[in-house]
Write a protein that holds these residues in place. Sequence first.
Motif, PDB file in Angstrom:
ATOM      1  N   ARG A  70     -17.237  43.704  29.137  1.00  0.00           N
ATOM      2  CA  ARG A  70     -18.698  43.769  28.912  1.00  0.00           C
ATOM      3  C   ARG A  70     -19.117  42.746  27.855  1.00  0.00           C
ATOM      4  NH1 ARG A  70     -18.914  50.336  28.698  1.00  0.00           N
ATOM      5  NH2 ARG A  70     -20.182  50.687  30.556  1.00  0.00           N
ATOM      6  N   VAL A  71     -18.325  42.658  26.780  1.00  0.00           N
ATOM      7  CA  VAL A  71     -18.625  41.672  25.730  1.00  0.00           C
ATOM      8  C   VAL A  71     -18.569  40.260  26.313  1.00  0.00           C
ATOM      9  CG1 VAL A  71     -17.788  40.643  23.565  1.00  0.00           C
ATOM     10  CG2 VAL A  71     -17.845  43.135  23.821  1.00  0.00           C
ATOM     11  N   MET A  72     -17.494  39.974  27.063  1.00  0.00           N
ATOM     12  CA  MET A  72     -17.333  38.628  27.636  1.00  0.00           C
ATOM     13  C   MET A  72     -18.481  38.306  28.598  1.00  0.00           C
ATOM     14  SD  MET A  72     -14.562  37.346  26.236  1.00  0.00           S
ATOM     15  CE  MET A  72     -13.942  35.989  27.243  1.00  0.00           C
ATOM     16  N   PHE A  73     -18.937  39.319  29.353  1.00  0.00           N
ATOM     17  CA  PHE A  73     -20.059  39.095  30.267  1.00  0.00           C
ATOM     18  C   PHE A  73     -21.347  38.835  29.477  1.00  0.00           C
ATOM     19  CE2 PHE A  73     -23.660  40.413  32.858  1.00  0.00           C
ATOM     20  CZ  PHE A  73     -23.442  39.660  34.011  1.00  0.00           C
ATOM     21  N   SER A  74     -21.587  39.615  28.436  1.00  0.00           N
ATOM     22  CA  SER A  74     -22.791  39.408  27.605  1.00  0.00           C
ATOM     23  C   SER A  74     -22.835  37.980  27.069  1.00  0.00           C
ATOM     24  CB  SER A  74     -22.798  40.383  26.418  1.00  0.00           C
ATOM     25  OG  SER A  74     -22.978  41.696  26.860  1.00  0.00           O
ATOM     26  N   LEU A  75     -21.656  37.468  26.689  1.00  0.00           N
ATOM     27  CA  LEU A  75     -21.600  36.123  26.104  1.00  0.00           C
ATOM     28  C   LEU A  75     -21.893  35.019  27.130  1.00  0.00           C
ATOM     29  CD1 LEU A  75     -18.480  36.510  23.771  1.00  0.00           C
ATOM     30  CD2 LEU A  75     -20.886  36.404  23.080  1.00  0.00           C
ATOM     31  N   THR A  76     -21.857  35.358  28.421  1.00  0.00           N
ATOM     32  CA  THR A  76     -22.214  34.351  29.445  1.00  0.00           C
ATOM     33  C   THR A  76     -23.735  34.286  29.645  1.00  0.00           C
ATOM     34  OG1 THR A  76     -22.141  35.885  31.340  1.00  0.00           O
ATOM     35  CG2 THR A  76     -20.067  34.795  30.735  1.00  0.00           C
ATOM     36  N   PRO A  80     -31.006  35.958  22.921  1.00  0.00           N
ATOM     37  CA  PRO A  80     -30.075  36.903  22.290  1.00  0.00           C
ATOM     38  C   PRO A  80     -29.260  37.654  23.348  1.00  0.00           C
ATOM     39  CG  PRO A  80     -32.294  37.790  22.245  1.00  0.00           C
ATOM     40  CD  PRO A  80     -32.405  36.398  22.794  1.00  0.00           C
ATOM     41  N   TYR A  81     -27.968  37.802  23.083  1.00  0.00           N
ATOM     42  CA  TYR A  81     -27.082  38.409  24.081  1.00  0.00           C
ATOM     43  C   TYR A  81     -27.449  39.873  24.325  1.00  0.00           C
ATOM     44  CZ  TYR A  81     -24.338  34.291  22.938  1.00  0.00           C
ATOM     45  OH  TYR A  81     -23.937  33.002  22.730  1.00  0.00           O
ATOM     46  N   PRO A  82     -27.386  40.313  25.589  1.00  0.00           N
ATOM     47  CA  PRO A  82     -27.652  41.735  25.849  1.00  0.00           C
ATOM     48  C   PRO A  82     -26.582  42.612  25.185  1.00  0.00           C
ATOM     49  CG  PRO A  82     -26.853  40.609  27.843  1.00  0.00           C
ATOM     50  CD  PRO A  82     -27.067  39.550  26.808  1.00  0.00           C
ATOM     51  N   ASP A  83     -26.960  43.824  24.823  1.00  0.00           N
ATOM     52  CA  ASP A  83     -26.008  44.772  24.251  1.00  0.00           C
ATOM     53  C   ASP A  83     -24.943  45.069  25.311  1.00  0.00           C
ATOM     54  OD1 ASP A  83     -24.600  46.911  23.237  1.00  0.00           O
ATOM     55  OD2 ASP A  83     -26.365  48.090  22.689  1.00  0.00           O
ATOM     56  N   PRO A  84     -23.644  44.873  24.999  1.00  0.00           N
ATOM     57  CA  PRO A  84     -22.600  45.137  25.997  1.00  0.00           C
ATOM     58  C   PRO A  84     -22.657  46.546  26.594  1.00  0.00           C
ATOM     59  CG  PRO A  84     -21.666  43.986  24.122  1.00  0.00           C
ATOM     60  CD  PRO A  84     -23.084  44.315  23.753  1.00  0.00           C
ATOM     61  N   VAL A  85     -23.142  47.520  25.812  1.00  0.00           N
ATOM     62  CA  VAL A  85     -23.234  48.896  26.318  1.00  0.00           C
ATOM     63  C   VAL A  85     -24.140  48.961  27.545  1.00  0.00           C
ATOM     64  CG1 VAL A  85     -24.019  51.242  25.753  1.00  0.00           C
ATOM     65  CG2 VAL A  85     -22.724  49.928  24.074  1.00  0.00           C
ATOM     66  N   SER A  86     -25.108  48.047  27.611  1.00  0.00           N
ATOM     67  CA  SER A  86     -26.079  48.079  28.720  1.00  0.00           C
ATOM     68  C   SER A  86     -25.511  47.452  30.006  1.00  0.00           C
ATOM     69  CB  SER A  86     -27.351  47.326  28.322  1.00  0.00           C
ATOM     70  OG  SER A  86     -27.081  45.926  28.238  1.00  0.00           O
ATOM     71  N   ILE A  87     -24.350  46.825  29.911  1.00  0.00           N
ATOM     72  CA  ILE A  87     -23.768  46.148  31.085  1.00  0.00           C
ATOM     73  C   ILE A  87     -22.987  47.169  31.916  1.00  0.00           C
ATOM     74  CG2 ILE A  87     -22.266  44.262  31.870  1.00  0.00           C
ATOM     75  CD1 ILE A  87     -24.576  43.234  30.144  1.00  0.00           C
ATOM     76  N   SER A  88     -23.216  47.167  33.216  1.00  0.00           N
ATOM     77  CA  SER A  88     -22.551  48.127  34.108  1.00  0.00           C
ATOM     78  C   SER A  88     -21.037  47.891  34.143  1.00  0.00           C
ATOM     79  CB  SER A  88     -23.136  47.976  35.512  1.00  0.00           C
ATOM     80  OG  SER A  88     -22.154  48.160  36.497  1.00  0.00           O
ATOM     81  N   SER A  89     -20.278  48.975  33.990  1.00  0.00           N
ATOM     82  CA  SER A  89     -18.815  48.847  34.056  1.00  0.00           C
ATOM     83  C   SER A  89     -18.393  48.455  35.470  1.00  0.00           C
ATOM     84  CB  SER A  89     -18.128  50.148  33.629  1.00  0.00           C
ATOM     85  OG  SER A  89     -18.546  51.214  34.455  1.00  0.00           O
ATOM     86  N   TYR A  90     -19.170  48.892  36.455  1.00  0.00           N
ATOM     87  CA  TYR A  90     -18.869  48.520  37.844  1.00  0.00           C
ATOM     88  C   TYR A  90     -18.966  46.999  38.020  1.00  0.00           C
ATOM     89  CZ  TYR A  90     -19.521  48.026  42.899  1.00  0.00           C
ATOM     90  OH  TYR A  90     -19.409  47.629  44.209  1.00  0.00           O
ATOM     91  N   LEU A  91     -20.026  46.425  37.449  1.00  0.00           N
ATOM     92  CA  LEU A  91     -20.264  44.981  37.586  1.00  0.00           C
ATOM     93  C   LEU A  91     -19.111  44.167  37.008  1.00  0.00           C
ATOM     94  CD1 LEU A  91     -22.145  42.460  38.055  1.00  0.00           C
ATOM     95  CD2 LEU A  91     -22.992  42.856  35.743  1.00  0.00           C
TER      96      LEU A  91
END
Length: 292
Positions: A70-76, A80-91
Amino acid sequence: MSQRKLEERIHETQELRKQLLRETCAGDKETFKHRLEDVRDKELANLIVDDKHGIIYCYIPKVACTNWKRVMFSLTQDEPYPDPVSISSYLVHLPNTLPLLISFPRPEMKAKLKHYTKFLFVRDPFVRLISAYRNKFLQHNEEFYQRYGRHILRLYANQPDPPQSLDEANASGMRVSFQNFIQYLLDPLTERNVPFEPHWRQMQRLCLPCLIKYDFVGHQETLQQDSSQLLKILMLQDDIQFPPSYENMTTHAVLLDWFSAVPLEDRRKLYELYEEDFRMFGYKRPRELLDG
């Protein structure tokens, strides 16, 4: 303890972890792969690349890998980077969501491995196995039941014709036991045709620490402080937060309970199977399980 003292201690711990890796690799030139030329692309399949920040992350299933992905995805994303918590684990577990090192030509792979900051997170090998078993065989997972569960029931649970679906198996009270799972891992035929599934493949096989000189070795057991220290090293501590841990995490305290039904001889063989992970990453041999 002051913040400065804590950071000094974490830095010392890092140096010790990396030194242990260097010594283990130097002491066993035969067992471990040391050259990129000796490795096929599929052995490097767990390395995620972030070109913008010059980072390579080797993910190990069942070691905080969803949150680090999630962190690595946010950094792409754009700042401002989205909060990693908001990124779907499925994605983040879908193929092609994150750029992999093996998508680049070999000369580029070599250059990135040389110049980028490389990190991984590891965990007590037996605790990781329990976590993998809980996740794949105790939770409702039809895919793993079809790919592994039925096969394990047939071979090690004396069930010549296991139920066709997981729902049918649950309805008849049939389940892969932890002992069955261990028997499957110990069977020499398991890896005859295909390597271990990554959730139980040895950590050193997934991340090749004798070939890749990791700059940071995090431990699940000190996940939050290691993660915040790593984000400081990457100079990202003001831009992104590592997600908080959840309560249901499998810990070392449960080892004896889980292994109580596994015969001593099998425990010892299992230790041999994962011994390099214990040695390389500084985990003590679990004497309470092995010295019956």
